[in-house]
Motif scaffolding. Sequence first.
Motif, PDB file in Angstrom:
ATOM      1  N   ARG A   1     -25.651 -15.796  50.493  1.00 45.59           N
ATOM      2  CA  ARG A   1     -25.865 -15.625  51.935  1.00 45.59           C
ATOM      3  C   ARG A   1     -27.301 -15.187  52.210  1.00 45.59           C
ATOM      4  O   ARG A   1     -27.979 -14.662  51.319  1.00 45.59           O
ATOM      5  CB  ARG A   1     -24.886 -14.594  52.503  1.00 45.59           C
ATOM      6  N   PRO A   2     -27.804 -15.377  53.453  1.00 47.59           N
ATOM      7  CA  PRO A   2     -29.141 -14.876  53.792  1.00 47.59           C
ATOM      8  C   PRO A   2     -29.254 -13.382  53.489  1.00 47.59           C
ATOM      9  O   PRO A   2     -28.260 -12.652  53.512  1.00 47.59           O
ATOM     10  CB  PRO A   2     -29.243 -15.152  55.304  1.00 47.59           C
ATOM     11  N   ALA A   3     -30.462 -12.925  53.216  1.00 45.58           N
ATOM     12  CA  ALA A   3     -30.676 -11.547  52.767  1.00 45.58           C
ATOM     13  C   ALA A   3     -30.066 -10.525  53.718  1.00 45.58           C
ATOM     14  O   ALA A   3     -29.502  -9.515  53.281  1.00 45.58           O
ATOM     15  CB  ALA A   3     -32.174 -11.290  52.603  1.00 45.58           C
ATOM     16  N   ASP A   4     -30.147 -10.772  55.022  1.00 48.51           N
ATOM     17  CA  ASP A   4     -29.634  -9.806  55.993  1.00 48.51           C
ATOM     18  C   ASP A   4     -28.114  -9.709  55.972  1.00 48.51           C
ATOM     19  O   ASP A   4     -27.543  -8.778  56.553  1.00 48.51           O
ATOM     20  CB  ASP A   4     -30.090 -10.180  57.410  1.00 48.51           C
ATOM     21  N   PHE A   5     -27.445 -10.700  55.326  1.00 44.18           N
ATOM     22  CA  PHE A   5     -25.989 -10.728  55.358  1.00 44.18           C
ATOM     23  C   PHE A   5     -25.345 -10.420  54.005  1.00 44.18           C
ATOM     24  O   PHE A   5     -24.125 -10.420  53.900  1.00 44.18           O
ATOM     25  CB  PHE A   5     -25.501 -12.094  55.853  1.00 44.18           C
ATOM     26  N   VAL A   6     -26.163 -10.159  52.990  1.00 38.90           N
ATOM     27  CA  VAL A   6     -25.614  -9.913  51.661  1.00 38.90           C
ATOM     28  C   VAL A   6     -24.642  -8.750  51.669  1.00 38.90           C
ATOM     29  O   VAL A   6     -23.578  -8.788  51.041  1.00 38.90           O
ATOM     30  CB  VAL A   6     -26.746  -9.660  50.640  1.00 38.90           C
ATOM     31  N   TYR A   7     -24.978  -7.723  52.408  1.00 41.99           N
ATOM     32  CA  TYR A   7     -24.170  -6.504  52.372  1.00 41.99           C
ATOM     33  C   TYR A   7     -23.080  -6.484  53.441  1.00 41.99           C
ATOM     34  O   TYR A   7     -22.359  -5.513  53.603  1.00 41.99           O
ATOM     35  CB  TYR A   7     -25.076  -5.281  52.529  1.00 41.99           C
ATOM     36  N   GLU A   8     -22.958  -7.572  54.198  1.00 40.09           N
ATOM     37  CA  GLU A   8     -21.915  -7.663  55.219  1.00 40.09           C
ATOM     38  C   GLU A   8     -20.542  -7.815  54.555  1.00 40.09           C
ATOM     39  O   GLU A   8     -20.426  -8.372  53.454  1.00 40.09           O
ATOM     40  CB  GLU A   8     -22.172  -8.850  56.131  1.00 40.09           C
ATOM     41  N   PRO A   9     -19.464  -7.358  55.188  1.00 39.42           N
ATOM     42  CA  PRO A   9     -18.124  -7.566  54.628  1.00 39.42           C
ATOM     43  C   PRO A   9     -17.748  -9.046  54.661  1.00 39.42           C
ATOM     44  O   PRO A   9     -18.358  -9.844  55.383  1.00 39.42           O
ATOM     45  CB  PRO A   9     -17.232  -6.740  55.559  1.00 39.42           C
ATOM     46  N   PHE A  10     -16.765  -9.411  53.891  1.00 40.02           N
ATOM     47  CA  PHE A  10     -16.312 -10.800  53.851  1.00 40.02           C
ATOM     48  C   PHE A  10     -14.785 -10.817  53.946  1.00 40.02           C
ATOM     49  O   PHE A  10     -14.115  -9.809  53.698  1.00 40.02           O
ATOM     50  CB  PHE A  10     -16.783 -11.492  52.570  1.00 40.02           C
ATOM     51  N   LEU A  11     -14.240 -11.967  54.323  1.00 40.35           N
ATOM     52  CA  LEU A  11     -12.802 -12.105  54.493  1.00 40.35           C
ATOM     53  C   LEU A  11     -12.163 -12.687  53.231  1.00 40.35           C
ATOM     54  O   LEU A  11     -12.715 -13.602  52.603  1.00 40.35           O
ATOM     55  CB  LEU A  11     -12.494 -13.023  55.673  1.00 40.35           C
ATOM     56  N   VAL A  12     -11.009 -12.131  52.900  1.00 46.90           N
ATOM     57  CA  VAL A  12     -10.191 -12.675  51.826  1.00 46.90           C
ATOM     58  C   VAL A  12      -8.911 -13.215  52.466  1.00 46.90           C
ATOM     59  O   VAL A  12      -8.224 -12.487  53.182  1.00 46.90           O
ATOM     60  CB  VAL A  12      -9.856 -11.604  50.769  1.00 46.90           C
ATOM     61  N   GLN A  13      -8.621 -14.498  52.209  1.00 46.45           N
ATOM     62  CA  GLN A  13      -7.423 -15.112  52.789  1.00 46.45           C
ATOM     63  C   GLN A  13      -6.326 -15.178  51.726  1.00 46.45           C
ATOM     64  O   GLN A  13      -6.537 -15.706  50.632  1.00 46.45           O
ATOM     65  CB  GLN A  13      -7.721 -16.505  53.313  1.00 46.45           C
ATOM     66  N   ASP A  14      -5.176 -14.599  52.059  1.00 48.22           N
ATOM     67  CA  ASP A  14      -4.073 -14.564  51.110  1.00 48.22           C
ATOM     68  C   ASP A  14      -3.572 -15.979  50.835  1.00 48.22           C
ATOM     69  O   ASP A  14      -3.304 -16.751  51.763  1.00 48.22           O
ATOM     70  CB  ASP A  14      -2.940 -13.695  51.674  1.00 48.22           C
ATOM     71  N   ARG A  15      -3.451 -16.324  49.557  1.00 48.19           N
ATOM     72  CA  ARG A  15      -3.090 -17.697  49.184  1.00 48.19           C
ATOM     73  C   ARG A  15      -1.635 -18.019  49.516  1.00 48.19           C
ATOM     74  O   ARG A  15      -1.266 -19.200  49.582  1.00 48.19           O
ATOM     75  CB  ARG A  15      -3.347 -17.915  47.689  1.00 48.19           C
ATOM     76  N   LEU A  16      -0.791 -16.996  49.741  1.00 44.10           N
ATOM     77  CA  LEU A  16       0.618 -17.237  50.041  1.00 44.10           C
ATOM     78  C   LEU A  16       0.905 -17.204  51.539  1.00 44.10           C
ATOM     79  O   LEU A  16       1.548 -18.098  52.087  1.00 44.10           O
ATOM     80  CB  LEU A  16       1.487 -16.208  49.319  1.00 44.10           C
ATOM     81  N   THR A  17       0.413 -16.167  52.221  1.00 43.28           N
ATOM     82  CA  THR A  17       0.754 -15.998  53.643  1.00 43.28           C
ATOM     83  C   THR A  17      -0.285 -16.569  54.591  1.00 43.28           C
ATOM     84  O   THR A  17       0.003 -16.803  55.766  1.00 43.28           O
ATOM     85  CB  THR A  17       0.913 -14.500  53.972  1.00 43.28           C
ATOM     86  N   GLY A  18      -1.509 -16.769  54.086  1.00 44.84           N
ATOM     87  CA  GLY A  18      -2.569 -17.252  54.968  1.00 44.84           C
ATOM     88  C   GLY A  18      -3.208 -16.151  55.784  1.00 44.84           C
ATOM     89  O   GLY A  18      -4.124 -16.407  56.570  1.00 44.84           O
ATOM     90  N   GLY A  19      -2.739 -14.897  55.632  1.00 45.51           N
ATOM     91  CA  GLY A  19      -3.313 -13.778  56.379  1.00 45.51           C
ATOM     92  C   GLY A  19      -4.676 -13.371  55.833  1.00 45.51           C
ATOM     93  O   GLY A  19      -5.062 -13.740  54.719  1.00 45.51           O
ATOM     94  N   TYR A  20      -5.417 -12.613  56.655  1.00 42.04           N
ATOM     95  CA  TYR A  20      -6.765 -12.201  56.285  1.00 42.04           C
ATOM     96  C   TYR A  20      -6.831 -10.692  56.044  1.00 42.04           C
ATOM     97  O   TYR A  20      -6.093  -9.916  56.650  1.00 42.04           O
ATOM     98  CB  TYR A  20      -7.761 -12.536  57.402  1.00 42.04           C
ATOM     99  N   ARG A  21      -7.754 -10.300  55.200  1.00 42.00           N
ATOM    100  CA  ARG A  21      -8.153  -8.894  55.124  1.00 42.00           C
ATOM    101  C   ARG A  21      -9.667  -8.857  54.934  1.00 42.00           C
ATOM    102  O   ARG A  21     -10.263  -9.789  54.372  1.00 42.00           O
ATOM    103  CB  ARG A  21      -7.429  -8.145  54.012  1.00 42.00           C
ATOM    104  N   LEU A  22     -10.266  -7.785  55.401  1.00 42.98           N
ATOM    105  CA  LEU A  22     -11.719  -7.646  55.372  1.00 42.98           C
ATOM    106  C   LEU A  22     -12.101  -6.715  54.233  1.00 42.98           C
ATOM    107  O   LEU A  22     -11.592  -5.594  54.138  1.00 42.98           O
ATOM    108  CB  LEU A  22     -12.215  -7.086  56.715  1.00 42.98           C
ATOM    109  N   CYS A  23     -12.995  -7.167  53.369  1.00 36.33           N
ATOM    110  CA  CYS A  23     -13.389  -6.388  52.193  1.00 36.33           C
ATOM    111  C   CYS A  23     -14.873  -6.045  52.262  1.00 36.33           C
ATOM    112  O   CYS A  23     -15.696  -6.857  52.697  1.00 36.33           O
ATOM    113  CB  CYS A  23     -13.106  -7.165  50.913  1.00 36.33           C
ATOM    114  N   ALA A  24     -15.206  -4.836  51.819  1.00 34.04           N
ATOM    115  CA  ALA A  24     -16.591  -4.390  51.810  1.00 34.04           C
ATOM    116  C   ALA A  24     -17.292  -4.900  50.556  1.00 34.04           C
ATOM    117  O   ALA A  24     -16.701  -4.967  49.476  1.00 34.04           O
ATOM    118  CB  ALA A  24     -16.650  -2.864  51.861  1.00 34.04           C
TER     119      ALA A  24
END
Length: 646
Positions: A138-161
């Motif tokens: 990702r661009p340098a300003d966004f490296v430390y931003e959180p990212f989303l993990v999508q559950d492979r079974l339910t399709g739900g999201y969680r935000l990870c640091a």
Amino acid sequence: MSGRVTHPVKDTTQLDNSLRQGKNQTVATKDAPDDVAYSTLEHLPGFTTILGMDATGEELGRLFTEQPVLPGVILFDQDRFIGVISQAHYYKSISRVFGREIYYRRPAVVMLDGVTDPQLILPSDSSIQTAVEKCLDRPADFVYEPFLVQDRLTGGYRLCAFQMLLLASTQLTALRNQQMEQILNSVTDGLLVIDKNFRIGGEYSKIVGKIFERNDLRDLTLTEVLEPLIDNTTREQLQDYLKILFDPKLIDRLIKPINPAKQIAARFPSPDPLQEQRVKHFAFNFERIRTQTEISQVLVRIEDITQRINLAKELEQQEAAAEDRLQLVMQILQVEPSSLNRFLSRFGEALDVIGKLFELPEGLSPSRETIHSLFRQVHTLKGEASLLQLTFHERALHQLEDQLEKMRAASQLGTSDLAAIRPSWETLQKLSEQIRQTFDQLKNFGTAAKTPATTAAAPVPAGPTGLVETLSRMITDLSERLGKSATFHTALKDSDLPTEHMDVLHEILIHLARNSMVHGIEKADVRTARGKNPHGLIQLELRSHPDYHEVIFQDDGNGLDYDKIRSRAEQLGFSLATEEDLRQAIFAPGFSTADKVTDIAGRGVGLDIILNSLQTAGGRIIPYSQAGAYCAFQILLPKTSAQVVA
């Protein structure tokens, strides 16, 4: 979509249902097992923090304040994913010029306008190594931003640091030298690693040097770096905590909550030795790096939260100020208009007098008579503010009175004395301005209220001032504050009192009522022991004579304590030849038998003001008393301004 619900869940199925129902949710995902390294994102700890489209920037800020560990929030419109606002991006947006005005009351979704990078979404079965590479792409300003993990079974999201990903990668020793260098050059928070001796490793993020304002960190311990910046108690607590971190027998979930450095204040020397030290606020987060048998290192994340803390303080101050303004409005609206008008006119006069003191040429100090006169004026105003239940004015006037008292006692007056009273004067000026704005707003709402006078030039309307009702309310209020019981009795109405002397009577009777409650009326147990009714009685009576008015003010309390009066008078160097001298001593400037100064009494100002006011009006005052039985004051006022009562 109003309100938020916070509760843990084991999977994201419940999350999907909540989204369909249109609810705002804050859901903490299940943490990975303690002390277990994991190779995929399946168990990487994260948060599912959901806000609807109508959530405001204010609600977002409150969420980050209540839960500072949240890396960000997920915005949804019903079941449609909109985007992510990270905590870092929120504070960056709010801290811009007019940022609070732009974002605070508007939907938080408008903050997405500043997010140009597509949100990184990774499937939960992605490897830790792959996730690190994706984040670093990702661009340098966004490296430390959180990212989303999508559950492979339910399709739900969680935000990870990102730091949790970094920790997971470190646990697996998957970071390559090139990746580590890229991370350390990109992240906006301080990252460093310490060993068992708390010594800082050779590589740390560039921002660490800026945070601590030094670049020579290699081979120093973390406590050595912090020692000149934090207080001894915090340093000792941190040292003990670092020892605990390297104990492999203790599990993470037990030691994380006791982190003493979640928020600490660090003091840095100012470039100007005459200025105070600069205070910065840091948040430390510690993640242990475990081998099979021991904790080999600890990854330390240091975040400079000074701006966030200052913004929170500013918001708290604004909210407190708004609450104060509301209380001030309520106090003003409960005061009888003519009484309020009279008070504010005198209040404005006092402010004008003080303002002119600041206009004196340099090197020229005010006369003692000016200070004495101003002190008496402020004391009287404080009493009026108290009886009108204008508590903001009462407190500010009491502070000004304290400073004027010091000026009265000073052997020599100088410019520093005037500088000491300026803050109180400015506070009172702000109160005056708030009142003016309040009445302007009431006018805009069509209220038929007239703006009371706030300067000395404004005319004071003649006529009744609600004095009888004011006295009754004041005695009731002082009864509660002093823990005494007293009743005010009179057959008089305001219209019975001589209109031409209403201002003088107002001033005199207020002082006498306060003195009766402070010095005269005893507490219920004392009165009972003396064989008296436990409830004190204060009475007011008016008698008319051909040439003068006679006003009698009386209480059935202690009476004048001549022994205490004599002792105090002798301390002040008064000559007391007769009992009449004793009675007249109580009217001397600065005379008080109170043991200490309070916001109610003890200044030695009051009866001397009464005497001055009466003499100016051509009147007289005569005290009568019997020890343990009563104290009465006979007030004589001429019926015409040309007369003087003999």
